[in-house]
Design a protein around this motif. Structure first.
Motif, short mmCIF file in Angstrom:
data_model
loop_
_atom_site.label_atom_id
_atom_site.label_comp_id
_atom_site.label_asym_id
_atom_site.label_seq_id
_atom_site.Cartn_x
_atom_site.Cartn_y
_atom_site.Cartn_z
N SER A 293 52.19 37.94 39.82
CA SER A 293 51.96 37.02 38.26
C SER A 293 50.96 36.14 38.51
O SER A 293 50.65 35.61 37.50
N GLY A 294 50.43 35.86 39.50
CA GLY A 294 49.44 34.45 39.60
C GLY A 294 50.34 33.36 40.02
O GLY A 294 49.74 32.44 40.21
N ALA A 299 52.94 35.14 45.03
CA ALA A 299 51.99 35.41 45.96
C ALA A 299 52.55 35.19 47.44
O ALA A 299 51.93 35.99 48.59
N MET A 318 49.78 43.40 38.40
CA MET A 318 49.69 42.52 37.42
C MET A 318 49.93 43.05 36.17
O MET A 318 49.57 43.88 35.73
N THR A 324 50.03 35.52 28.94
CA THR A 324 49.42 35.30 30.51
C THR A 324 48.21 34.58 30.12
O THR A 324 47.19 34.85 29.53
N SER A 327 43.87 31.89 33.91
CA SER A 327 44.11 31.35 35.20
C SER A 327 44.98 32.27 36.22
O SER A 327 44.71 32.54 37.43
N SER A 328 46.14 32.66 35.49
CA SER A 328 46.96 33.66 36.28
C SER A 328 46.31 34.67 36.76
O SER A 328 46.61 35.36 37.49
N ASP A 330 43.29 35.47 37.16
CA ASP A 330 42.15 35.23 38.18
C ASP A 330 42.88 34.92 39.54
O ASP A 330 42.52 35.20 40.48
N ASP A 331 44.02 34.08 39.48
CA ASP A 331 44.61 33.86 40.77
C ASP A 331 45.53 34.95 41.31
O ASP A 331 45.44 35.35 42.52
N ALA A 332 45.92 36.05 40.53
CA ALA A 332 46.75 37.16 40.97
C ALA A 332 45.50 38.00 41.72
O ALA A 332 45.78 38.48 42.61
N THR A 345 46.43 46.66 37.35
CA THR A 345 46.53 45.73 36.13
C THR A 345 47.31 46.58 34.99
O THR A 345 46.51 47.64 34.52
N ILE A 457 47.12 28.58 43.20
CA ILE A 457 48.55 28.90 42.75
C ILE A 457 49.23 27.77 43.53
O ILE A 457 50.36 27.64 42.91
#
Length: 553
Positions: A293-294, A299, A318, A324, A327-328, A330-332, A345, A457
């Motif tokens: 999910s980010g 994680a 994802m 969503t 940021s989430s 990108d982080d995922a 995705t 994260i």
């Protein structure tokens, strides 16, 4: 009179029900012990059946399979190699016992039964076994060996009987599951028994995962003067030779390794890795699927999975909705790249719209609420379970103990899955473990060294992202306060007044108490997960779903 003895400690990883495979593990340990020059091999509790066998051990055909395997192993000791002390279910005079058997010279030379059957927490041995009589020592090549079994050393009666009847060395087979800080408890118990009897003690513990339990090994020897004479590795199978010499009227272990055992966050993380690895491998799943999910929970779950199984057996997905954040996303993606996993995705927006259209008629005139939020979570659960069906990988759920305590999870949504490594890990510990893993790597981890969880994260406020600008702290106290309240309620069984006295508002404590109670029906439907604390949800904590008790303010 024998003045020297070489005893191999066989810290092995049995699988419950795999009688042929477990017997082969004992054979392999015996071969290795013979190479090392052992006279005797001490194996773990119920190593032939696997531990704990639960109600499987009530099947007469299973009992006979275990006893037949022991008889075969006994016949093999006619080759002149080391004798064996093995644990197995054993039927005598029509009653079923948790037994340890000395196999030597081609036969079953002695049999002893467990006296103190644990019946608390995760243990239900009184349900399936009959306690044995107080034991005397076993004669082995001129030495009188006391063989109390696991719980038999948690109180003084059994070892006192063994000492009074002439035992010279205590050899203790164990099936003792991991709990945070339990290593010190075991050592202290052993030292207490050594102090009471004046006898040295060898403690061999099984290693490996069995459903929610993880056995950490960490076997050891304590001499009669209470000094630590041997310490085996934690979380690893091994066969280690210990050499013993008679000194005056007693015996001393004088030649054995002492290795450092992990503690704190390292021990918790190692437990999660081993528990997941054995659950997946022993149940023959090709790999795992994770909804990434980010956020921090998914994680670290992915990091544990890669460390346990390797990146080629972990697939992350994802599943963004209109809520969503970038940021989430990108982080995922960054987490997946750092771990080297397959990454997909799949936009759940069309599923949300389909449910909105499908339910529009019956929901007409009603405002959107948590129903629509849960549809998002269930759309993700449906997606993961469809992929699991298609590709065969098992879904890992990612909810932590803080969320599961208060019901901050969606049935048939983010609770979907076959296993959960965070089930007994509070949110504050999730943060600490994530930081630890970014700084640490250990032999046996299959994942990459270095940072595997992006710092963003760890730093950003947790959010389920099921509606605009949602944060966990909108409906929950800060996690450090929440986790302190939960530990008081769950591990401590404390009253509202006792917890409030630690600096919390009584009304907040009562609200959390109520949230824990009403979420019981959800937890009954949650997947199994690694036991970490003294009071894990599941077999450790059996509360009624229908429950009118509210405490008091």
């Amino acid at each position: 009179m024998t003045d020297q003895l070489a005893i191999a400690l066989a810290q092995i990883n049995p699988t419950v029900g795999d009688v042929p495979g477990n017997a082969d593990r004992v054979r392999a340990a015996r071969r290795r012990a013979a190479e090392l020059g052992a006279d005797l091999v001490l194996c773990t509790e119920l190593c032939i059946s696997g531990y704990p066998p639960e109600d499987l051990v009530l099947k007469p055909s299973f009992q006979e399979a275990c006893m037949a395997a022991v008889r075969t192993l006994a016949a093999e000791t006619a080759d002149g190699g080391p004798a064996l002390l093995v644990g197995s279910p054993w039927v005598e005079n029509g009653t079923l016992h948790n037994a340890v058997l000395l196999l030597d010279g081609g036969s079953i030379a002695s049999t002893r039964f467990k006296v103190d059957l644990p019946n608390y927490g995760v243990f239900d041995e009184k349900r399936v076994f009959v306690p044995g009589p107080m034991p005397g020592p076993i004669a082995f090549r001129g030495v009188r060996l006391g063989v109390p079994i696991c719980e038999d050393i948690w109180t003084s009666a059994v070892v006192e009987c063994l000492e009074e009847t002439g035992a010279e060395i205590l050899l203790v087979p164990n099936g003792s599951p991991f709990e945070a800080d339990k290593t010190d408890v075991r050592i202290n118990l052993a030292v207490a028994r050594v102090t009471e009897t004046g006898l040295p003690l060898a403690y061999v513990n099984q290693v490996g995962g069995q459903d929610e339990l993880v056995f950490d090994g960490a076997s050891f020897v304590v001499n009669a003067d209470r000094s630590l004479a041997a310490q085996l590795p934690a979380f690893r199978e091994c066969v280690v030779l210990t050499r013993w010499r008679r000194q005056g009227e007693g015996w001393r272990c004088y030649d054995a390794p002492i290795v450092e055992t992990p503690e704190g966050l390292e021990a918790i993380y190692e437990t999660m890795v081993l528990g997941l690895r054995d659950y997946v491998n022993k149940n023959r799943f090709p790999g795992v699927l994770i909804g990434l999910s980010g956020g921090i929970d998914s994680a670290i779950t992915a990091a544990v999975a890669v460390d346990a199984l390797g990146s080629d057996r972990v697939r992350c997905v994802m599943m963004p909705s209109p809520y969503t954040s970038q940021s989430s996303l990108d982080d995922a993606a960054a987490a997946a790249e750092a771990l080297g996993v397959m990454y997909d995705t799949i936009n759940i927006g069309p599923a949300m719209e389909a449910f909105r259209t499908m339910l529009g008629g019956v929901f007409e005139g009603r405002a959107e609420d948590t129903t629509e939020e849960n549809i998002q979570a269930r759309s993700r659960g449906l997606t993961l379970m469809a992929m699991s069906n298609k590709f065969g990988a098992m879904v890992l759920s990612t909810g932590n103990k803080s969320e599961m305590s208060v019901g901050y999870a969606t049935l048939y949504g983010d609770m979907c899955g076959g296993y959960n490594v965070l089930k007994d890990v509070y949110k504050t510990t999730v943060f600490a473990l994530s930081d630890w893993r970014n700084r640490s790597w250990r032999d046996g981890f299959l994942g990459p060294k270095g940072r595997v969880i992006p710092q963003n994260i760890i730093d950003k406020p947790p959010s389920a992202e099921l509606k605009p600008d949602q944060k966990d702290q909108d409906t929950l106290p800060p996690y450090d306060a929440l986790d302190d309240i939960l530990q008081g309620l769950i591990e401590g069984e404390q009253s509202i007044e006792q917890i409030a006295a630690r600096g919390h508002e009584a009304a907040t404590v009562q609200r959390i108490w109520r949230m824990v109670d009403i979420a019981e029906y959800k937890r009954r439907q949650a997947p199994p997960g690694v036991k970490i604390t003294r009071r894990a949800f599941g077999r450790d904590r059996r509360y009624p779903i229908t429950n009118g008790y509210r405490g008091s303010v």
